[in-house]
Design an enzyme around this catalytic site. Structure first.
Site, PDB file in Angstrom:
ATOM      1  N   SER A   1       1.486   1.402   1.714  1.00 53.75           N
ATOM      2  CA  SER A   1       2.815   1.253   1.120  1.00 53.75           C
ATOM      3  C   SER A   1       3.708   2.474   1.308  1.00 53.75           C
ATOM      4  O   SER A   1       4.920   2.378   1.136  1.00 53.75           O
ATOM      5  CB  SER A   1       2.715   0.920  -0.372  1.00 53.75           C
ATOM      6  OG  SER A   1       2.306   2.043  -1.115  1.00 53.75           O
TER       7      SER A   1
ATOM      8  N   LYS B   1       4.563   6.520  -5.100  1.00 55.61           N
ATOM      9  CA  LYS B   1       5.833   5.924  -4.693  1.00 55.61           C
ATOM     10  C   LYS B   1       6.933   6.975  -4.797  1.00 55.61           C
ATOM     11  O   LYS B   1       6.765   8.023  -5.405  1.00 55.61           O
ATOM     12  CB  LYS B   1       6.216   4.736  -5.600  1.00 55.61           C
ATOM     13  CG  LYS B   1       5.251   3.572  -5.582  1.00 55.61           C
ATOM     14  CD  LYS B   1       5.323   2.795  -4.296  1.00 55.61           C
ATOM     15  CE  LYS B   1       4.417   1.588  -4.287  1.00 55.61           C
ATOM     16  NZ  LYS B   1       3.045   1.858  -3.914  1.00 55.61           N
TER      17      LYS B   1
END
Length: 138
Positions: A59, A96
């Site tokens: 990701s 993230k």
């Protein structure tokens, strides 16, 4: 997940060459060493607040974080918009980029295949620290 704190009681200094290494055509080698470099001292600003974690998944691949990379995370830094962070959402850890939309935190992936994560008020959300360095094999 792998976490560990550096052992600062043992120095791990290695030679640091004064010459930069060009990525293009080779240049004549310099035959002397500038000094030594201890990566613990160079990469860790707040030893008591720093931990390591190993990344999994893809990701954050477009942000330069690959599966198996070792992330250096500093809990002493104040996370601000644009920082790559380690966050806990309902007990699950994730890496993230921290963004803000309408004053609320949004966790965005470094891969367009993954949607942004918008923590809800009823979820347990906490930022554990700011990723300061990524170490990976080439």
């Amino acid at each position: 997940m792998y976490t560990s704190e550096p052992d600062r009681s043992i120095a791990c200094e290695r030679p640091l060459f004064v010459a930069a290494v060009p990525a293009g055509f080779p240049s004549p080698a310099d035959d002397y060493v500038e000094g030594t470099l201890d990566l613990n001292r160079h990469l860790i600003t707040h030893p008591a607040a720093t931990f390591f974690v190993r990344a999994t998944g893809d990701s954050m691949i477009d942000a330069g974080i690959h599966p198996g990379d070792l992330l250096i995370v500093d809990r002493a830094l104040r996370p601000t918009e644009g920082h790559v962070v380690i966050a806990a959402l309902d007990g699950e850890l994730t890496v993230k980029r921290l963004e803000r939309v309408d004053g609320k935190p949004v966790l965005t992936a470094g891969n367009r295949r993954y949607p942004p994560i918008r923590p809800c008020e009823h979820q347990n959300f906490e930022i554990w620290g700011v990723v300061t360095y990524v170490i990976h094999k080439v």
